[in-house]
Design a protein around this motif. Structure first.
Motif, short mmCIF file in Angstrom:
data_model
loop_
_atom_site.label_atom_id
_atom_site.label_comp_id
_atom_site.label_asym_id
_atom_site.label_seq_id
_atom_site.Cartn_x
_atom_site.Cartn_y
_atom_site.Cartn_z
N GLY A 94 36.02 23.07 1.20
CA GLY A 94 36.30 23.53 -0.19
C GLY A 94 36.75 24.63 -0.49
N LYS A 95 37.17 25.46 0.43
CA LYS A 95 37.33 26.93 0.49
C LYS A 95 39.07 27.15 0.37
CE LYS A 95 37.65 31.33 3.17
NZ LYS A 95 37.22 31.89 4.19
N GLN A 96 39.34 27.59 -0.48
CA GLN A 96 40.77 27.83 -0.56
C GLN A 96 41.34 28.77 0.41
OE1 GLN A 96 42.64 28.53 -4.75
NE2 GLN A 96 44.39 29.60 -3.54
N ILE A 97 42.37 28.41 1.15
CA ILE A 97 42.90 29.26 2.57
C ILE A 97 44.09 30.12 1.79
CG2 ILE A 97 44.06 29.00 4.59
CD1 ILE A 97 40.94 28.23 4.54
N THR A 98 45.04 29.56 1.12
CA THR A 98 46.16 30.18 0.87
C THR A 98 46.86 29.49 -0.42
OG1 THR A 98 48.32 31.09 1.55
CG2 THR A 98 47.72 29.13 2.13
N GLY A 147 41.27 21.51 12.65
CA GLY A 147 40.62 20.75 11.89
C GLY A 147 41.49 20.10 10.45
N PRO A 148 40.76 19.29 9.87
CA PRO A 148 41.53 18.84 8.58
C PRO A 148 41.67 19.84 7.50
CG PRO A 148 39.18 18.39 8.48
CD PRO A 148 39.41 19.19 9.77
N TYR A 149 42.92 20.07 6.82
CA TYR A 149 43.14 20.77 5.44
C TYR A 149 43.76 19.97 4.42
CZ TYR A 149 42.25 24.70 8.82
OH TYR A 149 41.34 25.77 9.70
N PHE A 150 43.91 20.44 3.32
CA PHE A 150 44.36 19.76 2.30
C PHE A 150 45.35 20.62 1.55
CE2 PHE A 150 40.21 18.02 3.28
CZ PHE A 150 40.50 16.53 3.18
#
Length: 599
Positions: A550-554, A578-581
């Motif tokens: 649930g951490k915003q990457i960019t 890993g998975p990202y959204f």
């Protein structure tokens, strides 16, 4: 020979009970059969053998000089190939490249039966690119050419000219070529022809618009050529010690490369498909200093990209050459690599333009924004004297009529229904440039033409320049259908198309949402991926990337978007597997899409 042994052995068993004279005759017959078998091996390959690869097609212009491209990757060494051409086609030149780069000497010998024997001094092993330059038949239509590899027999003390050819009929290739009449210019556009130029044309870019490693930029242009190992656009002299931000070269395999470099180090981007096919192609290179990444686009589609290490930082005005390289202090004709072809709409932008913008705007007429000089490009258009004013000496180059047309897009496609039929309406400018093709689809992917409308079918109340066209589909096959409209001028090499619209019968509007998060490609990915989305209404959009915790990457974009297709690149070099959204946020809600990073 295998055929001779298979024939002689049973024949000897049959001769045991025959008179001597009969045996002599039969022996001669057997020898004749063996000789015919040998000739069959040495002659043209039989047409009945199965083809190992599927037939592919290319489109070329009838009665012109074109290049045929093929990849040779034999399973075991070969000594040459037999090229079978359509009648009235003639070979002008042949190039063979090991691994697509290293030239290999190849001889070609034409025979009276429209075949050409291709041979090399040593056996061909590993991947090779074959380029055959041919003069085509003036007659349009469907044509086929064939390529059959062969080995030479290993007969001792036999000169090469008498060695028999063993054809690899299972590896025989067949290629289809659709010859079309060459498009005729309609006088609405002119391009720069460099066929007769005796030197490269020189211009100077202002310092604020010169490509450099410390700021974002975009270079784009249209090109048409069938030449090889030529430079259409360059900022390099060819000297190893000279830093340069770009050089475009059509390599020996017909593909386009874009180089940048400094002393002792060079980097290149390359297209996957040839551009030296005699057709118009749009080329763009985009450098985004914030990422940083260089992208090469061909005809609006990403071809290659890299994180540049050799892109120099430039200062001051930048000398640029069209149709070759910048001149050396001491003239060297071999260094020039003069370009034989045409160029149009050469532009240098002081910003990294998005892929969707380039794809959407490349076929539209250039619009001068007047007072917006900060974002305006350095442009060479070749339509009149003003457009070539920066070029001080044309050196034999000419402004010539071109079949490449730039036209305003079709706009405002909309649909309405009375539960039984669907009525389409759209707006167009310059409607005299070809018929409107109405297409329908049941799935939004495969479209079928259902009607062609003349420009004279426009609403008579329309203005002279902007007209509204209406069409009613009385035979709607399903409750939900998709429509789009294309317009193709008979002598043009570009077309304009509306967006796709979706509608349902029964009074229910089945139109797509105003924003659609289409997905990402590739997926899974290793280093980077491109996220694609569609916008149908002007609105603010935020595109972000989140991890599984649930951490915003960019944040990839946070701005107002106009209607169109958009692409954003996610650089994952510093991210773990890993998975990202991907998440799009609009005033109407949020959409998410799952992506997989594998390293």
């Amino acid at each position: 020979m295998r055929c001779g042994h298979a024939t002689r052995s049973p024949s000897r068993r049959c001769l045991s009970g025959l008179p001597k004279w009969s045996s002599s005759i039969m022996s001669r017959v057997v020898c004749l059969i063996a000789l015919l078998c040998a000739l069959g091996v040495a002659g043209a390959p039989p047409q009945s053998h199965a083809q190992a690869t599927p037939e592919t097609a290319a489109t070329r212009h009838a009665g012109t000089v074109v290049n045929l491209f093929e990849t040779l990757d034999p399973r075991s060494p070969i000594d040459g190939a037999l090229l079978e051409l359509p009648r009235n086609w003639t070979v002008e030149d042949v190039h063979l490249l090991q691994y697509g780069t290293k030239p290999v000497p190849v001889q070609h010998r034409s025979r009276p039966d429209d075949t050409v024997v291709l041979t090399t001094a040593s056996s061909i092993q590993g991947p090779h690119e074959l380029v055959v330059r041919v003069q085509t038949d003036p007659q349009s239509g469907t044509h086929r050419w064939h390529l059959t590899p062969f080995e030479l027999s290993k007969t001792a003390n036999s000169p090469d000219t008498s060695r028999e050819r063993r054809f690899r009929n299972a590896d025989r290739l067949t290629r289809r070529v659709e010859l079309e009449p060459p498009p005729q210019p309609d006088g609405t556009n002119r391009a720069l022809s460099l066929d007769a130029a005796d030197d490269a044309l020189q211009v100077r870019l202002p310092a604020s618009l010169a490509p450099s490693g410390d700021r974002s930029y975009t270079i784009e242009f249209w090109m048409r050529t069938s030449g090889l190992n030529e430079v259409p656009l360059s900022s390099w002299t060819g000297e190893e010690t000279t830093a340069y931000p770009f050089e475009f070269i059509v390599d020996r395999s017909g593909r386009l490369r874009m180089y940048c470099g400094q002393s002792g180090r060079h980097e290149a981007l390359r297209t996957n498909t040839p551009v030296a096919d005699g057709d118009w192609h749009h080329v763009a290179v985009v450098y985004d200093e914030t990422v940083p990444r260089l992208r090469l686009l061909l005809d609006g589609t990403k071809a290659d990209s890299l994180r540049p290490q050799a892109l120099p930082t430039m200062s001051g005005e930048l000398p640029v050459a069209l149709g070759g390289r910048r001149p050396l202090p001491i003239a060297d004709d071999a260094n020039q690599r003069l370009y034989t072809g045409r160029l149009d709409e050469v532009r240098f932008w002081p910003a990294a333009r998005s892929t969707s913008t380039i794809r959407r705007m490349r076929t539209r007429p250039f619009v001068d924004r007047g007072t917006d000089t900060q974002n305006a490009p350095f442009r060479l258009g070749f339509d009149g004297k003003a457009s070539i004013e920066p070029i001080k000496d044309l050196r034999g180059a000419e402004q010539v009529p071109a079949s490449l047309n730039f036209r305003s897009p079709l706009r405002r496609l909309r649909a309405s229904t009375d539960d039984e039929s669907v009525t389409l309406r759209w707006t167009a400018q310059d409607t005299d440039q070809g018929s409107f093709i109405v297409e329908r689809s049941l799935n939004g992917r495969s479209f079928t033409e259902i009607e062609r409308l003349s420009p004279f079918d426009a609403d008579p109340s329309s203005s002279e320049r902007t007209q509204e066209i209406t069409y009613t589909d009385e035979n709607v096959p399903e409750n939900v259908v998709f429509y789009r409209v294309r317009q193709t001028a008979p002598n043009a090499e570009t077309e304009r198309t509306t967006r796709t619209i979706k509608i349902g019968l029964g009074g229910k509007d089945a139109s797509s949402p105003p924003v659609e998060l289409i997905g990402n490609f590739p997926n899974p990915f290793r280093t980077s991926t491109t996220i694609t989305y569609r916008v149908d209404e002007s609105q603010p959009i935020t595109l972000t990337v989140w991890d599984l915790s649930g951490k915003q990457i960019t944040t990839l974009t946070d701005a107002v978007h106009e209607p169109g297709y958009y692409e954003q690149t996610l650089d994952a070099n510093d991210l773990p597997s890993g998975p990202y959204f991907a998440r799009i946020k609009t005033p109407r809600g949020i959409q998410s899409h799952r992506m997989i990073l594998l390293k």
